[in-house]
Design an enzyme around this catalytic site. Structure first.
Site, PDB file in Angstrom:
ATOM      1  N   CYS A 114       0.817  -1.228   0.000  1.00 57.13           N
ATOM      2  CA  CYS A 114       0.000   0.000   0.000  1.00 57.13           C
ATOM      3  C   CYS A 114       0.850   1.276   0.000  1.00 57.13           C
ATOM      4  O   CYS A 114       0.343   2.355  -0.327  1.00 57.13           O
ATOM      5  CB  CYS A 114      -0.949   0.011   1.187  1.00 57.13           C
ATOM      6  SG  CYS A 114      -2.127  -1.335   1.126  1.00 57.13           S
ATOM      7  N   HIS A 252      -3.378   7.568   1.780  1.00 60.49           N
ATOM      8  CA  HIS A 252      -3.728   6.212   1.347  1.00 60.49           C
ATOM      9  C   HIS A 252      -5.133   5.921   1.869  1.00 60.49           C
ATOM     10  O   HIS A 252      -5.468   6.244   2.995  1.00 60.49           O
ATOM     11  CB  HIS A 252      -2.723   5.216   1.920  1.00 60.49           C
ATOM     12  CG  HIS A 252      -3.128   3.805   1.729  1.00 60.49           C
ATOM     13  ND1 HIS A 252      -3.535   3.309   0.504  1.00 60.49           N
ATOM     14  CD2 HIS A 252      -3.226   2.760   2.598  1.00 60.49           C
ATOM     15  CE1 HIS A 252      -3.849   2.037   0.636  1.00 60.49           C
ATOM     16  NE2 HIS A 252      -3.677   1.676   1.899  1.00 60.49           N
ATOM     17  N   ASN A 282      -9.929  -0.106  -0.577  1.00 60.49           N
ATOM     18  CA  ASN A 282      -8.474  -0.005  -0.485  1.00 60.49           C
ATOM     19  C   ASN A 282      -7.873  -0.596  -1.768  1.00 60.49           C
ATOM     20  O   ASN A 282      -7.929  -1.804  -1.971  1.00 60.49           O
ATOM     21  CB  ASN A 282      -7.990  -0.763   0.756  1.00 60.49           C
ATOM     22  CG  ASN A 282      -6.485  -0.669   0.954  1.00 60.49           C
ATOM     23  OD1 ASN A 282      -5.758  -0.231   0.059  1.00 60.49           O
ATOM     24  ND2 ASN A 282      -6.028  -1.096   2.116  1.00 60.49           N
TER      25      ASN A 282
HETATM   26  O1  UT7 Z   1      -3.731  -0.592   3.472  1.00 62.88           O
HETATM   27  C1  UT7 Z   1      -3.007  -0.801   4.638  1.00 62.88           C
HETATM   28  C2  UT7 Z   1      -3.441  -1.947   5.360  1.00 62.88           C
HETATM   29  N1  UT7 Z   1      -4.775  -2.026   5.844  1.00 62.88           N
HETATM   30  C3  UT7 Z   1      -5.307  -1.265   6.803  1.00 62.88           C
HETATM   31  O2  UT7 Z   1      -4.804  -0.222   7.112  1.00 62.88           O
HETATM   32  C4  UT7 Z   1      -6.488  -1.808   7.529  1.00 62.88           C
HETATM   33  C5  UT7 Z   1      -6.326  -1.642   9.009  1.00 62.88           C
HETATM   34  N2  UT7 Z   1      -7.381  -2.237   9.826  1.00 62.88           N
HETATM   35  C6  UT7 Z   1      -8.663  -1.895   9.736  1.00 62.88           C
HETATM   36  O3  UT7 Z   1      -9.058  -1.108   8.906  1.00 62.88           O
HETATM   37  C7  UT7 Z   1      -9.641  -2.503  10.744  1.00 62.88           C
HETATM   38  O4  UT7 Z   1      -8.911  -3.167  11.742  1.00 62.88           O
HETATM   39  C8  UT7 Z   1     -10.656  -3.482  10.094  1.00 62.88           C
HETATM   40  C9  UT7 Z   1     -11.630  -2.696   9.245  1.00 62.88           C
HETATM   41  C10 UT7 Z   1      -9.928  -4.500   9.254  1.00 62.88           C
HETATM   42  C11 UT7 Z   1     -11.442  -4.194  11.198  1.00 62.88           C
HETATM   43  O5  UT7 Z   1     -12.084  -3.244  12.042  1.00 62.88           O
HETATM   44  P1  UT7 Z   1     -12.001  -3.417  13.628  1.00 62.88           P
HETATM   45  O6  UT7 Z   1     -12.822  -2.352  14.201  1.00 62.88           O
HETATM   46  O7  UT7 Z   1     -10.543  -3.476  14.006  1.00 62.88           O
HETATM   47  O8  UT7 Z   1     -12.730  -4.812  13.835  1.00 62.88           O
HETATM   48  P2  UT7 Z   1     -12.176  -6.129  14.529  1.00 62.88           P
HETATM   49  O9  UT7 Z   1     -11.148  -6.773  13.662  1.00 62.88           O
HETATM   50  O10 UT7 Z   1     -11.835  -5.859  15.948  1.00 62.88           O
HETATM   51  O11 UT7 Z   1     -13.469  -7.008  14.508  1.00 62.88           O
HETATM   52  C12 UT7 Z   1     -14.607  -6.678  15.315  1.00 62.88           C
HETATM   53  C13 UT7 Z   1     -15.662  -7.745  15.100  1.00 62.88           C
HETATM   54  C14 UT7 Z   1     -15.128  -9.162  15.233  1.00 62.88           C
HETATM   55  O12 UT7 Z   1     -16.144  -9.937  15.840  1.00 62.88           O
HETATM   56  P3  UT7 Z   1     -16.041 -10.323  17.404  1.00 62.88           P
HETATM   57  O13 UT7 Z   1     -14.757 -11.077  17.559  1.00 62.88           O
HETATM   58  O14 UT7 Z   1     -16.054  -9.010  18.123  1.00 62.88           O
HETATM   59  O15 UT7 Z   1     -17.268 -11.156  17.613  1.00 62.88           O
HETATM   60  C15 UT7 Z   1     -14.961  -9.613  13.803  1.00 62.88           C
HETATM   61  O16 UT7 Z   1     -15.075 -11.022  13.663  1.00 62.88           O
HETATM   62  O17 UT7 Z   1     -16.163  -7.638  13.764  1.00 62.88           O
HETATM   63  C16 UT7 Z   1     -16.116  -8.917  13.132  1.00 62.88           C
HETATM   64  N3  UT7 Z   1     -15.897  -8.740  11.698  1.00 62.88           N
HETATM   65  C17 UT7 Z   1     -16.914  -8.557  10.836  1.00 62.88           C
HETATM   66  N4  UT7 Z   1     -18.238  -8.519  11.003  1.00 62.88           N
HETATM   67  C18 UT7 Z   1     -18.993  -8.303   9.915  1.00 62.88           C
HETATM   68  C19 UT7 Z   1     -14.724  -8.676  11.029  1.00 62.88           C
HETATM   69  N5  UT7 Z   1     -14.960  -8.482   9.718  1.00 62.88           N
HETATM   70  C20 UT7 Z   1     -16.312  -8.400   9.575  1.00 62.88           C
HETATM   71  C21 UT7 Z   1     -17.154  -8.193   8.484  1.00 62.88           C
HETATM   72  N6  UT7 Z   1     -18.479  -8.142   8.710  1.00 62.88           N
HETATM   73  N7  UT7 Z   1     -16.688  -8.013   7.228  1.00 62.88           N
END
Ligand code: UT7
Length: 325
Positions: A114, A252, A282
């Site tokens: 990225c 980005h 992204n």
């Molecule tokens: O380009 C450079 C690299 N990429 C980035 O910069 C991305 C960086 N990270 C992020 O943008 C965020 O961490 C994400 C968008 C990937 C995830 O958001 P988050 O607020 O950190 O969510 P999380 O990973 O803590 O997940 C929260 C909950 C989990 O469920 P439990 O364990 O709380 O029951 C996940 O399983 O959300 C769940 N979850 C989803 N639910 C519905 C994860 N993905 C999804 C989904 N739909 N697509």
């Protein structure tokens, strides 16, 4: 002082796109979750047979046209991609052929995921500043949907395909200070010890396969805000620029929350931030030039505006560039 002036830009997005509701039919997710956690509403996806080089070529042709130039005017292509057409040759040489450069100059790919566009911009800028070349095409192009595990809802909702390109030209017109047009400063960083936070579980020398994206989203998020803010401060300090001087932050586009948090941390008002993540998702190395082209085409970015670009991605890699459009 010799600078790399950004003459023009161009972008390309495939026709096909997927909405959050389309994805909700594929994996256990909802439009509400994706919108709230990422800001993404749709992402484009390359058509059948459409390759990274095709998207890169379309973006490059638009940028060349906007500059009133042909492929034969370009000395070098720096193409940032994580998703080359083939393991080799470099996708950049296909673009070199497509735009009619023949055997003129040289072309190669840059892999910094990225952060790729910032890495490519910095490399091209240094080739120009050293006097080795006069004109360059800097391209970010990705067929990122090819790396997705469509059973993994934590990653497959985040990424999209597309390409963006910028034409750079050497100029000696500036005074050598922050009022100059062109690239004022670039800053690159990496930390290989954190490569397991965001990676692809395949490759020619490990599994002989292409692999899928794997990410520790929370840790990447944390690192992104910290590292991109650091790089921005570094770039502003290196050129004697304050947040008030900056006309546009072109970050980005990974996650709306990361963009907002970074802008807030640096006291940059939200009206100065170009946000396209809602429409593009992204697109990795393509995201900054796609956002840049969007804001140039809709008239927000004007000649003379000071633009701050920053990115962070797998590696970890991160960096920033400050340029006067
Ligand atoms: O380009 C450079 C690299 N990429 C980035 O910069 C991305 C960086 N990270 C992020 O943008 C965020 O961490 C994400 C968008 C990937 C995830 O958001 P988050 O607020 O950190 O969510 P999380 O990973 O803590 O997940 C929260 C909950 C989990 O469920 P439990 O364990 O709380 O029951 C996940 O399983 O959300 C769940 N979850 C989803 N639910 C519905 C994860 N993905 C999804 C989904 N739909 N697509």
């Amino acid at each position: 002082m010799r600078r790399s002036v950004m003459l023009s830009c161009g972008s390309y997005l495939p026709e096909k796109f997927l909405t959050n509701n389309d994805l909700a039919k594929l994996v256990d997710t909802t439009d509400e979750w994706i919108t709230q956690r990422t800001g993404i509403r749709k992402r484009h996806m390359a058509g059948e047979g459409e390759k990274t080089s095709d998207m890169a070529t379309r973006a490059a042709e638009k940028a060349l046209k906007a500059a009133g130039l042909n492929g034969s005017d370009i000395d070098a292509i720096f193409l940032a991609t994580t998703t080359p057409d083939q393991t080799f040759p470099a996708t950049a040489v296909t673009v070199q052929d497509n735009i009619g450069m023949g055997d003129r100059g040289f072309a190669f790919d840059i892999q910094a995921v990225c952060s790729g566009f910032i890495y490519a911009l910095s490399t091209a800028d240094n080739f120009i500043k050293s006097g080795q070349i006069n004109r360059a095409l800097v391209i970010g192009a990705e067929h990122f949907t090819r790396l997705l595990d469509w059973d993994d809802r934590t990653t497959c909702v985040l990424f999209g395909d597309g390409a963006g390109a910028v034409v750079l030209e050497a100029s000696d017109a500036g005074k050598g200070d922050k009022t100059d047009r062109g690239i004022l400063t670039t800053h690159l960083h990496s930390e290989g010890a954190k490569r397991d936070l965001l990676y692809v579980d395949g490759g020619p020398s490990s599994t002989r396969s292409v692999g899928h994206v794997r990410m520790n989203g929370k840790e990447v998020f944390r690192n992104a805000v910290t590292r991109m803010s650091e790089a921005i401060v570094e770039a502003m300090e290196a050129s004697g620029v304050s947040p008030a001087d900056v006309n546009w932050l072109v970050p980005h586009q990974a996650n709306r929350r990361i963009i907002d948090a970074t802008a807030e941390k640096l006291n940059l008002s939200p009206e100065k931030v170009v946000v396209t993540v809602q429409d593009h998702g992204n697109t990795s190395a393509a995201s900054i030039p796609l956002a840049l082209a969007t804001a140039v085409e809709d008239g927000r970015i004007r000649r003379g505006d000071l633009i701050l670009m920053e990115a962070m991605g797998g590696g970890l890699t991160w960096g920033a560039a400050l340029a006067r459009w």
